[in-house]
Scaffold this active site. Structure first.
Site, PDB file in Angstrom:
ATOM      1  N   THR A  35       2.855 -42.409  27.141  1.00 35.82           N
ATOM      2  CA  THR A  35       3.063 -42.089  28.348  1.00 35.82           C
ATOM      3  C   THR A  35       4.081 -42.930  29.305  1.00 35.82           C
ATOM      4  OG1 THR A  35       1.150 -43.789  29.160  1.00 35.82           O
ATOM      5  CG2 THR A  35       0.419 -41.655  28.759  1.00 35.82           C
ATOM      6  N   ASN A  83      -4.190 -35.057  19.890  1.00 31.61           N
ATOM      7  CA  ASN A  83      -4.846 -36.384  19.673  1.00 31.61           C
ATOM      8  C   ASN A  83      -5.119 -37.116  21.163  1.00 31.61           C
ATOM      9  OD1 ASN A  83      -5.544 -39.122  18.133  1.00 31.61           O
ATOM     10  ND2 ASN A  83      -3.730 -39.695  19.342  1.00 31.61           N
ATOM     11  N   TYR A 148     -16.456 -37.610  29.359  1.00 30.38           N
ATOM     12  CA  TYR A 148     -15.626 -37.431  28.188  1.00 30.38           C
ATOM     13  C   TYR A 148     -16.444 -36.498  27.212  1.00 30.38           C
ATOM     14  CZ  TYR A 148     -14.071 -39.638  23.597  1.00 30.38           C
ATOM     15  OH  TYR A 148     -13.332 -39.880  22.402  1.00 30.38           O
ATOM     16  N   CYS A 149     -17.748 -36.637  26.968  1.00 31.46           N
ATOM     17  CA  CYS A 149     -18.438 -35.704  25.927  1.00 31.46           C
ATOM     18  C   CYS A 149     -18.268 -34.357  26.363  1.00 31.46           C
ATOM     19  CB  CYS A 149     -20.016 -35.943  26.059  1.00 31.46           C
ATOM     20  SG  CYS A 149     -20.422 -37.535  25.575  1.00 31.46           S
ATOM     21  N   ALA A 150     -18.007 -33.977  27.781  1.00 32.42           N
ATOM     22  CA  ALA A 150     -17.963 -32.493  28.207  1.00 32.42           C
ATOM     23  C   ALA A 150     -16.629 -31.921  27.712  1.00 32.42           C
ATOM     24  CB  ALA A 150     -18.141 -32.496  29.650  1.00 32.42           C
ATOM     25  N   LYS A 152     -14.890 -33.188  25.134  1.00 30.30           N
ATOM     26  CA  LYS A 152     -14.709 -33.028  23.722  1.00 30.30           C
ATOM     27  C   LYS A 152     -15.559 -31.989  23.101  1.00 30.30           C
ATOM     28  CE  LYS A 152     -12.162 -36.623  22.928  1.00 30.30           C
ATOM     29  NZ  LYS A 152     -10.831 -36.358  22.426  1.00 30.30           N
TER      30      LYS A 152
HETATM   31  P1  NAP Z   1      -6.235 -45.023  22.253  1.00 31.91           P
HETATM   32  O1  NAP Z   1      -6.040 -46.457  21.268  1.00 31.91           O
HETATM   33  O2  NAP Z   1      -6.744 -45.519  23.595  1.00 31.91           O
HETATM   34  O3  NAP Z   1      -4.766 -44.531  22.273  1.00 31.91           O
HETATM   35  C1  NAP Z   1      -4.700 -43.425  23.438  1.00 31.91           C
HETATM   36  C2  NAP Z   1      -3.243 -42.571  23.280  1.00 31.91           C
HETATM   37  O4  NAP Z   1      -3.480 -41.549  24.292  1.00 31.91           O
HETATM   38  C3  NAP Z   1      -1.992 -43.607  23.424  1.00 31.91           C
HETATM   39  O5  NAP Z   1      -1.071 -43.097  22.727  1.00 31.91           O
HETATM   40  C4  NAP Z   1      -1.803 -43.309  24.981  1.00 31.91           C
HETATM   41  O6  NAP Z   1      -0.662 -43.442  25.400  1.00 31.91           O
HETATM   42  C5  NAP Z   1      -2.230 -41.830  24.905  1.00 31.91           C
HETATM   43  N1  NAP Z   1      -2.599 -41.309  26.437  1.00 31.91           N
HETATM   44  C6  NAP Z   1      -3.604 -41.792  27.393  1.00 31.91           C
HETATM   45  N2  NAP Z   1      -3.454 -41.206  28.425  1.00 31.91           N
HETATM   46  C7  NAP Z   1      -2.547 -40.279  28.102  1.00 31.91           C
HETATM   47  C8  NAP Z   1      -2.056 -39.000  29.054  1.00 31.91           C
HETATM   48  N3  NAP Z   1      -2.529 -38.884  30.445  1.00 31.91           N
HETATM   49  N4  NAP Z   1      -1.208 -38.149  28.613  1.00 31.91           N
HETATM   50  C9  NAP Z   1      -0.824 -38.302  27.415  1.00 31.91           C
HETATM   51  N5  NAP Z   1      -1.153 -39.258  26.412  1.00 31.91           N
HETATM   52  C10 NAP Z   1      -2.018 -40.185  27.027  1.00 31.91           C
HETATM   53  O7  NAP Z   1      -6.944 -44.192  21.756  1.00 31.91           O
HETATM   54  P2  NAP Z   1      -7.558 -43.917  20.188  1.00 31.91           P
HETATM   55  O8  NAP Z   1      -8.945 -44.351  19.945  1.00 31.91           O
HETATM   56  O9  NAP Z   1      -6.474 -43.778  19.278  1.00 31.91           O
HETATM   57  O10 NAP Z   1      -8.098 -42.520  20.332  1.00 31.91           O
HETATM   58  C11 NAP Z   1      -7.425 -41.116  19.937  1.00 31.91           C
HETATM   59  C12 NAP Z   1      -8.140 -40.019  19.952  1.00 31.91           C
HETATM   60  O11 NAP Z   1      -9.372 -40.275  19.098  1.00 31.91           O
HETATM   61  C13 NAP Z   1      -8.662 -39.677  21.452  1.00 31.91           C
HETATM   62  O12 NAP Z   1      -8.666 -38.229  21.600  1.00 31.91           O
HETATM   63  C14 NAP Z   1     -10.158 -40.001  21.338  1.00 31.91           C
HETATM   64  O13 NAP Z   1     -11.072 -39.404  22.371  1.00 31.91           O
HETATM   65  C15 NAP Z   1     -10.455 -39.828  19.906  1.00 31.91           C
HETATM   66  N6  NAP Z   1     -11.717 -40.607  19.514  1.00 31.91           N
HETATM   67  C16 NAP Z   1     -11.521 -42.082  19.197  1.00 31.91           C
HETATM   68  C17 NAP Z   1     -12.565 -42.546  18.841  1.00 31.91           C
HETATM   69  C18 NAP Z   1     -12.425 -44.151  18.467  1.00 31.91           C
HETATM   70  O14 NAP Z   1     -13.631 -44.698  18.183  1.00 31.91           O
HETATM   71  N7  NAP Z   1     -11.403 -45.046  18.698  1.00 31.91           N
HETATM   72  C19 NAP Z   1     -13.830 -42.206  18.672  1.00 31.91           C
HETATM   73  C20 NAP Z   1     -13.905 -40.538  18.704  1.00 31.91           C
HETATM   74  C21 NAP Z   1     -12.814 -39.771  19.107  1.00 31.91           C
HETATM   75  P3  NAP Z   1      -0.002 -44.769  26.011  1.00 31.91           P
HETATM   76  O15 NAP Z   1      -0.138 -45.777  25.062  1.00 31.91           O
HETATM   77  O16 NAP Z   1       1.320 -44.452  26.374  1.00 31.91           O
HETATM   78  O17 NAP Z   1      -1.364 -45.122  26.956  1.00 31.91           O
END
Ligand code: NAP
Length: 241
Positions: A35, A83, A148-150, A152
């Site tokens: 971002t 992602n 968030y759940c909605a 996903k």
């Molecule tokens: P994270 O560490 O918080 O990283 C989020 C990423 O998304 C960062 O690269 C961030 O960029 C980018 N981002 C945030 N807001 C954005 C926007 N408005 N437009 C474009 N990019 C944006 O998250 P993560 O844990 O790696 O999660 C990645 C995916 O896995 C997500 O879809 C999450 O819902 C899913 N997930 C994660 C978990 C878990 O336990 N961690 C579990 C289930 C699902 P910046 O660095 O520039 O902010």
């Protein structure tokens, strides 16, 4: 031969970074997003010559249009990994419109916009892989995460519908639904919340970003040619439905 292009959104850290690195290992030229310019620089640092990065805010239509224009100028996209995602957790009674809107816009509408922009290139190639990152809570629900759940659950329905539409074009569409993975996103949970979660994970540990990346890399490969419309849980057994 020119390298195929894989796009990974939100690859500045966490799961997205692991996915980008796994796709580099699979010999893709990776185009990733963050971002901010500093996030772009961080991605460029670990990708080196194996890819490039641009700024993208999925909640902003103009930013999505600019990003897709930059990517399409490099060539047709073969693999798209939606992602990037955010949370804005709070109980429903306290949830503001903007908490709802920003999560739906980023996690769901943003994925719709990017996917639409890259489809033509995939259809022309008659080969493509779309992998959407969902979450175990998309199917299970979770208190304090109605938005968030909605988003996903929405991405899972989106995945299945696209799989119907694109199957005849050689494009597969699947989702990976991670359980509890140690990243910045889960860092915010309290110790009590983490302990409660752990008690329900048969494998008795949190997952690693790399373990999600390997599932994505498989779904993006030729080995997964006969898999489409699926939601692959990578969750240590937290949800076996
Ligand atoms: P994270 O560490 O918080 O990283 C989020 C990423 O998304 C960062 O690269 C961030 O960029 C980018 N981002 C945030 N807001 C954005 C926007 N408005 N437009 C474009 N990019 C944006 O998250 P993560 O844990 O790696 O999660 C990645 C995916 O896995 C997500 O879809 C999450 O819902 C899913 N997930 C994660 C978990 C878990 O336990 N961690 C579990 C289930 C699902 P910046 O660095 O520039 O902010």
């Amino acid at each position: 031969m020119q390298q195929s292009i894989a796009v990974v959104t939100g690859a500045s850290r966490g799961i997205g970074q692991a996915i980008a690195q796994a796709l580099v290992e699979a010999n893709y030229f990776v185009v990733a997003s963050a971002t901010s310019e500093s996030g772009v620089a961080a991605i460029q640092e670990y990708l080196g010559e194996k890819g490039t990065a641009f700024v993208l805010n999925l909640a902003d239509k103009d930013s999505c249009a600019q990003f897709t224009e930059q990517v399409n100028a490099l060539g047709a996209v073969s693999v798209l990994v939606n992602n990037a995602g955010i949370t804005k957790d709070t109980l429903m009674l306290r949830m503001k419109d903007e908490d709802w809107d920003s999560v739906i816009e980023t996690n769901l509408s943003g994925a719709f916009r990017l996917t639409k922009s890259f489809l033509k290139g995939m259809m022309k190639q008659r080969w493509g892989r779309i992998v959407n990152i969902s979450s175990v809570v998309g199917a299970m629900g979770n208190p304090g995460q109605a938005n968030y759940c909605a988003s996903k659950a929405g991405i899972e329905g989106f995945t299945r519908s696209l799989a119907y539409e694109l199957g005849s074009r050689g494009i597969t569409v699947n989702a990976v639904a991670p359980g509890f993975i140690a990243t910045d996103m889960t860092h915010e949970l309290t110790e009590d919340q983490k302990q409660a979660m752990m008690a329900n994970i048969p494998l008795g540990r949190y997952g690693e970003a790399d373990e999600i990346a390997k599932a994505v890399r498989f779904l993006a490969s030729d080995d997964a040619a006969y898999i489409t419309g699926q939601v692959l849980g990578v969750n240590g057994g937290l949800n076996m439905g």
